[in-house]
Scaffold this motif. Structure first.
Motif, mmCIF file in Angstrom:
data_model
loop_
_atom_site.group_PDB
_atom_site.id
_atom_site.type_symbol
_atom_site.label_atom_id
_atom_site.label_comp_id
_atom_site.label_asym_id
_atom_site.label_seq_id
_atom_site.Cartn_x
_atom_site.Cartn_y
_atom_site.Cartn_z
ATOM 1 N N ARG A 74 129.396 50.991 73.135
ATOM 2 C CA ARG A 74 130.149 50.360 72.955
ATOM 3 C C ARG A 74 129.398 48.495 72.810
ATOM 4 N N GLU A 75 129.544 48.165 73.999
ATOM 5 C CA GLU A 75 129.246 46.917 74.137
ATOM 6 C C GLU A 75 127.693 46.158 74.150
ATOM 7 N N ALA A 76 126.613 47.612 74.370
ATOM 8 C CA ALA A 76 124.841 47.611 73.650
ATOM 9 C C ALA A 76 124.830 47.410 72.024
ATOM 10 N N PHE A 77 125.872 48.188 72.094
ATOM 11 C CA PHE A 77 126.019 48.502 70.307
ATOM 12 C C PHE A 77 126.110 47.431 69.213
ATOM 13 N N HIS A 78 126.882 46.369 69.865
ATOM 14 C CA HIS A 78 127.483 45.575 69.037
ATOM 15 C C HIS A 78 126.591 44.130 69.742
ATOM 16 N N SER A 79 126.189 44.446 70.736
ATOM 17 C CA SER A 79 124.646 42.911 71.269
ATOM 18 C C SER A 79 124.390 42.544 70.144
ATOM 19 N N ASN A 80 124.137 41.439 69.671
ATOM 20 C CA ASN A 80 122.985 41.157 68.292
ATOM 21 C C ASN A 80 121.834 41.008 69.211
ATOM 22 N N VAL A 81 120.787 41.642 69.248
ATOM 23 C CA VAL A 81 119.498 41.649 69.853
ATOM 24 C C VAL A 81 119.170 43.190 68.412
ATOM 25 N N SER A 82 117.855 43.842 69.190
ATOM 26 C CA SER A 82 117.351 44.856 67.885
ATOM 27 C C SER A 82 117.808 46.378 68.058
ATOM 28 N N ASN A 83 117.679 47.083 67.026
ATOM 29 C CA ASN A 83 118.474 48.301 67.432
ATOM 30 C C ASN A 83 117.243 49.213 68.927
ATOM 31 N N GLU A 84 115.331 48.362 68.252
ATOM 32 C CA GLU A 84 115.319 49.340 70.011
ATOM 33 C C GLU A 84 115.888 48.602 71.148
ATOM 34 N N VAL A 85 115.435 46.622 71.465
ATOM 35 C CA VAL A 85 116.778 46.637 72.441
ATOM 36 C C VAL A 85 117.825 47.427 73.046
ATOM 37 N N ARG A 86 119.194 47.680 71.674
ATOM 38 C CA ARG A 86 120.275 48.284 71.727
ATOM 39 C C ARG A 86 120.230 49.419 72.434
ATOM 40 N N LEU A 87 118.916 49.844 71.955
ATOM 41 C CA LEU A 87 118.625 51.508 72.482
ATOM 42 C C LEU A 87 118.141 52.151 74.010
ATOM 43 N N ARG A 88 117.415 50.576 73.888
ATOM 44 C CA ARG A 88 116.841 50.300 75.541
ATOM 45 C C ARG A 88 118.023 50.480 76.756
ATOM 46 N N GLN A 89 118.841 49.404 75.862
ATOM 47 C CA GLN A 89 120.399 49.131 76.926
ATOM 48 C C GLN A 89 120.537 50.116 77.218
ATOM 49 N N MET A 90 121.440 50.921 75.498
ATOM 50 C CA MET A 90 122.069 52.224 75.830
ATOM 51 C C MET A 90 120.935 53.705 76.816
ATOM 52 N N ILE A 91 120.160 53.761 77.227
ATOM 53 C CA ILE A 91 119.385 54.135 77.787
ATOM 54 C C ILE A 91 119.319 53.671 79.290
ATOM 55 N N ALA A 92 118.956 52.843 79.539
ATOM 56 C CA ALA A 92 119.772 52.131 81.177
ATOM 57 C C ALA A 92 121.244 52.655 81.119
ATOM 58 N N ILE A 93 121.964 52.222 80.668
ATOM 59 C CA ILE A 93 123.334 53.220 80.586
ATOM 60 C C ILE A 93 123.796 54.513 80.836
ATOM 61 N N HIS A 94 122.979 54.686 80.058
ATOM 62 C CA HIS A 94 123.202 56.691 80.717
ATOM 63 C C HIS A 94 122.939 56.608 82.227
ATOM 64 N N VAL A 95 120.845 56.451 82.228
ATOM 65 C CA VAL A 95 120.524 56.733 83.451
ATOM 66 C C VAL A 95 121.248 56.348 84.914
ATOM 67 N N LYS A 96 122.119 54.854 84.666
ATOM 68 C CA LYS A 96 122.509 54.375 85.613
ATOM 69 C C LYS A 96 124.098 55.015 85.690
ATOM 70 N N TYR A 97 124.968 55.822 84.927
ATOM 71 C CA TYR A 97 125.567 56.932 85.230
ATOM 72 C C TYR A 97 125.771 57.839 85.318
ATOM 73 N N ALA A 98 124.326 58.253 85.011
ATOM 74 C CA ALA A 98 123.897 59.693 85.464
ATOM 75 C C ALA A 98 123.638 60.078 87.113
ATOM 76 N N VAL A 99 123.353 58.508 87.580
ATOM 77 C CA VAL A 99 123.003 58.444 89.144
ATOM 78 C C VAL A 99 123.915 58.278 89.761
ATOM 79 N N LYS A 100 124.481 57.274 89.852
ATOM 80 C CA LYS A 100 125.595 56.561 90.126
ATOM 81 C C LYS A 100 126.915 57.384 90.323
ATOM 82 N N GLU A 101 127.181 57.880 89.604
ATOM 83 C CA GLU A 101 128.829 59.041 89.067
ATOM 84 C C GLU A 101 128.083 60.228 88.565
ATOM 85 N N LYS A 102 127.041 60.492 89.129
ATOM 86 C CA LYS A 102 126.629 61.963 89.003
ATOM 87 C C LYS A 102 127.795 62.807 89.105
#
Length: 194
Positions: A74-102
């Motif tokens: 939610r925070e990444a989506f509402h950040s004041n950046v382009s949609n590409e950067v938002r999606l990059r942030q969301m991908i990074a979030i998903h990877v982080k949780y998939a690895v650290k909180e597997k």
């Protein structure tokens, strides 16, 4: 003397955090109530004061981790950046949780294999909310012509499917750091959007 609701809430949070740690170390099926209790210097019976059974505790662990991930999306989506950067942030979030909180996080993939019907509906609702943030950024990108795709739902499923597969092969001692993997995933998956 009765325990105050605030103390009960704090103790539940402490138990959940310990359970998440043990589940991520041993797997949710191999983690036992005895180990969780021992981590907290409690008796196994004391855990049942706070949680009905192991499934209830595992559900609360998954719910906590999923809520944290949703908050970050939610925070990444509402950040004041382009949609590409938002999606990059969301991908990074998903990877982080998939690895650290597997162990806690990966129940999002097939919750019906872990949870009974009592817990399944709330988990599916949360999973839909989680996926919805990816849908939002994809649709916003299409609307702004940042992304050139005709099948947003299929693209979202492809993205999440690719992201989820990291759990099958990731090793902490691998030759790529988590940050490098987040970048690599973002670079390649965003090519699908162009």
């Amino acid at each position: 003397m009765a325990i105050s609701p605030n103390k009960i809430r704090k103790k539940k949070e402490e138990i959940i955090l310990s359970a998440v740690k043990i589940m991520n170390e041993k797997g949710h099926q191999r983690a036992t109530m005895e180990e969780i209790a021992a981590e907290l210097q409690m008796t196994k019976g004391s855990l049942y004061y706070y949680f009905r059974n192991k499934e209830d505790l595992i559900f609360r662990c998954h719910e906590l981790v999923l809520e944290q991930a949703i908050d970050e999306l939610r925070e990444a989506f509402h950040s004041n950046v382009s949609n590409e950067v938002r999606l990059r942030q969301m991908i990074a979030i998903h990877v982080k949780y998939a690895v650290k909180e597997k162990e806690s996080f990966n129940m999002i993939i097939k919750p019906d294999e872990t949870f009974s019907t009592d817990h399944l509906h709330p988990i599916l609702k949360k999973r839909n909310e989680y996926e919805g943030w990816f849908d939002r950024v994809i649709l916003a990108g299409i609307e702004c012509e940042d992304f050139n795709i005709n099948e947003p739902k299929i693209v979202r499923m492809m993205l999440l499917g690719a992201l989820n597969w990291i759990q099958q092969w990731y090793k902490k001692a691998g030759d790529k750091s988590l940050e490098e993997l987040q970048q690599i995933y973002s670079d390649y998956l965003l090519k699908v959007m162009k």
